[in-house]
Design a protein around this motif. Structure first.
Motif, mmCIF file in Angstrom:
data_model
loop_
_atom_site.group_PDB
_atom_site.id
_atom_site.type_symbol
_atom_site.label_atom_id
_atom_site.label_comp_id
_atom_site.label_asym_id
_atom_site.label_seq_id
_atom_site.Cartn_x
_atom_site.Cartn_y
_atom_site.Cartn_z
ATOM 1 N N ASP A 177 0.934 -1.081 -0.063
ATOM 2 C CA ASP A 177 0.013 -0.014 -0.131
ATOM 3 C C ASP A 177 0.885 1.259 0.165
ATOM 4 O OD1 ASP A 177 -1.736 2.086 0.622
ATOM 5 O OD2 ASP A 177 -2.955 1.126 2.090
ATOM 6 N N THR A 178 1.168 1.679 -1.177
ATOM 7 C CA THR A 178 2.020 2.879 -1.347
ATOM 8 C C THR A 178 1.637 4.258 -0.627
ATOM 9 O OG1 THR A 178 1.070 3.504 -3.267
ATOM 10 C CG2 THR A 178 2.980 2.010 -3.294
ATOM 11 N N ALA A 179 0.123 4.340 -0.585
ATOM 12 C CA ALA A 179 -0.171 5.685 0.428
ATOM 13 C C ALA A 179 0.097 5.427 1.726
ATOM 14 C CB ALA A 179 -1.919 5.518 0.222
ATOM 15 N N GLN A 180 -0.030 4.176 2.418
ATOM 16 C CA GLN A 180 0.343 3.866 3.677
ATOM 17 C C GLN A 180 1.758 4.202 3.995
ATOM 18 O OE1 GLN A 180 -1.224 3.612 6.619
ATOM 19 N NE2 GLN A 180 0.627 3.101 7.494
ATOM 20 N N ILE A 219 11.798 0.043 -1.914
ATOM 21 C CA ILE A 219 10.448 0.261 -1.974
ATOM 22 C C ILE A 219 10.034 1.632 -1.562
ATOM 23 C CG2 ILE A 219 9.310 -1.814 -2.088
ATOM 24 C CD1 ILE A 219 8.314 -1.468 0.685
ATOM 25 N N ALA A 220 10.936 2.302 -0.592
ATOM 26 C CA ALA A 220 10.773 3.663 -0.148
ATOM 27 C C ALA A 220 12.171 4.161 0.423
ATOM 28 C CB ALA A 220 9.813 3.686 1.246
ATOM 29 N N LYS A 243 2.419 -2.242 8.096
ATOM 30 C CA LYS A 243 0.811 -1.937 7.704
ATOM 31 C C LYS A 243 0.944 -1.906 6.225
ATOM 32 C CE LYS A 243 -3.337 0.537 8.399
ATOM 33 N NZ LYS A 243 -3.968 1.664 9.137
ATOM 34 N N ALA A 244 1.980 -1.310 5.607
ATOM 35 C CA ALA A 244 2.037 -1.041 4.353
ATOM 36 C C ALA A 244 2.268 -2.396 3.276
ATOM 37 C CB ALA A 244 3.008 0.072 3.976
#
Length: 448
Positions: free
Chosen positions: A140-143, A170-171, A441-442
């Motif tokens: 979940d990129t928004a999370q 990923i981030a 969570k993401a």
């Protein structure tokens, strides 16, 4: 008017007297810390000295220091009210070394590590090309963006975050003034590097965990029974005080000792080896000295850490700093980019295997994450653990390299995650449980 002037003068002198009474015994430590950190940040990490003074050294009582930077000699000096001048000298390949009073740069080691830094034609993290633009359906990129936003709130003083998931970046985010090229100090994450080097030696059959009789100085007493396992677990039974708020064993070692590997060496036993857990930076530097003893020459010692571990996994930005005696300061002084710190985490996530080559035995990794008795499930072999549930919303299999002011390489095998966070504020002011819960969570979006 004269009375007022006299009263003000007395007030000022009284204030200076109080400051001197409180701080003078610690001035050597204050100016030592300030000079060493300023030197490393400026000459190893290429940072602005004013920013270093206000940010990295901007806490009580180090913020009392005033600085002189000599760009020609590549040194930094610090004083407090003009007193107790300490100087740190940059030595190419070995970083900055704090010079004891009366020493000069001619005392520095002349050798430097010979490094092989061949770029690997593959995407990061296994190579030196740009990371693949990979999209995982379950992420979940928004999370993930929420987790990063919260990590970089001003009060959290975060400088870098890197997240690897299933071997992919990923981030990634950096504070203003920092980037993927910025080297950052790992502080006690260096202890985990030291543990890894011992893991390499163990794989090569050069050492054994239950090996004792480690130093000639211990042969005449019960210290001869201390094993490598005892040292890695911080339960050697040796006396040690790890208190950074005063003059203690650790502050004397880091800011006064010429040979940091000897400080713990000469401490007496205060308990039976293997029975008392006592966190000690002295142990880590003692282990660095032990590693040095395994080689026939100083050059071999310098090269081994890079040749068999650091450069082998492409951590080409890393610099290990030495004390005046030429020992790697295995407790505290290693510099690398956030991306390279993540590579170290990936090596452990992959159970010691780096892109098909076994660098450290899997059994060593299993040993590393086994809790030490007396640590409340929080410590293994020079790595920190969550086995005792310190972070309640994070899997118990988390283990990490941790350092002063909130330096972390988190490894979470059950989530296939490596998370690096580097900054100037540590738990609970920067809440690790909350941060990791939001990252997890993401990548757990399908399980919601």
């Amino acid at each position: 008017m004269k009375k007022i002037f006299t009263a003000v003068l007395i007030f000022i002198l009284l204030g200076l007297g109080i400051v001197a009474y409180i701080y003078y015994p610690r001035l050597n430590l204050i100016t030592g810390f300030a000079a060493k950190n300023q030197c490393s940040c400026v000459f190893e990490a290429n940072r602005d000295p004013g920013t270093v003074a206000s940010q990295d050294n901007g806490f009580d009582p180090v913020d009392l220091a005033e600085y002189e930077i000599d760009y020609e000699k590549r040194s930094a000096s610090a004083t407090v009210f003009g007193l107790k001048k300490r100087t740190a000298q940059f030595n190419p390949g070995l970083g900055c070394t704090l010079l004891p009073e009366g020493s000069d740069k001619n005392d520095l080691p002349e050798a430097s590590p010979e490094r092989v830094q061949t770029p690997v034609a593959a995407p990061y993290p296994y190579g030196h090309e740009s990371p693949q633009d990979t999209v995982f359906a379950e992420v979940d990129t928004a999370q993930l963006e929420i987790a990063l936003e919260n990590a970089f709130l001003e009060e959290h003083k975060t400088r870098a975050v890197v997240v690897l998931y299933k071997d992919h970046l990923i981030a990634e985010r950096y504070a203003p003034g920092f980037s993927e090229e910025t080297k950052l100090l790992g502080w006690s994450m260096t202890k985990s590097i030291t543990s890894a080097v011992l893991g390499v030696l163990e794989k090569q059959g050069e050492i054994d965990l239950e090996q004792d009789h480690l130093f000639p100085e211990w042969e005449e007493d019960e210290r001869a029974q201390i094993t490598i396992n005892d040292l890695l677990h911080m339960n050697s039974g040796l006396a040690w005080e790890e208190d950074y708020t005063k003059i203690s064993d650790v502050t004397n070692m880091l800011f006064l000792a010429e040979d940091m590997s000897e400080v713990q060496l000469y401490k007496p036993l205060v308990g039976e080896p293997g029975s008392i857990w006592n966190y000690s930076s002295g142990i880590s530097n003692l282990l660095s000295g032990f590693i040095r003893d395994q080689f026939n020459s100083y050059q071999e010692y310098l090269d081994f850490w890079y040749k068999e571990l650091i450069d082998k996994i492409g951590m080409h930005s890393m610099t290990l700093e030495t004390d005046l005696a030429g020992n790697y300061v295995g407790s505290s002084y290693s510099w690398a980019t956030a991306r390279d710190w993540a590579k170290f985490g990936l090596l452990y996530l992959s159970e010691g295997n780096w892109n098909g080559e076994q660098i450290i035995n899997k059994d060593w990794i299993d040993y590393t994450v086994k809790p030490v008795e007396g640590s409340n499930g929080e410590y293994g072999a020079h790595f920190w653990l969550n086995a005792g549930g310190l972070y309640p919303d994070v899997p118990r299999d988390l283990f990490s390299a941790n350092g002063f002011q909130g330096q972390h390489v988190f490894i979470i095998p059950s989530k296939d995650l490596v998370v690096v966070r580097l900054g100037l504020v540590e738990h609970p002011d920067f809440n690790i449980n909350t941060f990791l819960r939001e990252v997890i969570k993401a990548v757990d979006s399908f399980s919601e």
